[in-house]
Design a protein around this motif. Structure first.
Motif: not given
Length: 122
Positions: A69-70, A72, A75, A78, A82
């Motif tokens: 996710a960090q 990606a 938004t 991500n 998450q």
């Protein structure tokens, strides 16, 4: 069999996640997300009779999802990763009944996440 939805979601996700990502970071995140989702699903399916090991596999999967996710660069992607990671972390697996419930919740949450992820990766 209760594990079929998870396998179906992973297979569906693989097809959609590996086609059409528009940026390198996003494409890599799509591939990595699929890998983590597939691996975690396979592990928890195998660990249905070992609640402690299943909980550990869920924690490991959540950590890997957070890492993806960090990186990606998107938004929505991500947030979907998450949210799935948070779902995995929120599961407590102390006995066989909770293991069955966790497997079903993972299957449902994974299916929802795969849908969102697929939309971002096509």
């Amino acid at each position: 069999m209760r594990f079929l939805p998870l396998a179906a979601a992973a297979a569906f996700g693989f097809t959609l996640l590996t086609t059409g990502c528009s940026t390198v970071d996003k494409a890599q995140a799509c591939i990595e997300a699929n890998k983590v989702i597939t691996e975690t699903g396979a592990k928890i399916t195998q660990l249905a009779d070992d609640p402690k090991a299943m909980e550990k596999a869920l924690e490991d999967g959540a950590a890997k999802l957070e890492d993806v996710a960090q990186t990606a660069g998107n938004t929505t992607l991500n947030e979907a990763l998450q949210k799935l990671a948070d779902s995995f972390k929120g599961l407590n697996v102390n006995n066989a009944n909770e293991a069955v419930d966790a497997t079903q919740k993972v299957a449902n949450d994974t299916a929802q996440a795969v849908k969102t992820i697929a939309q971002e990766c096509t």
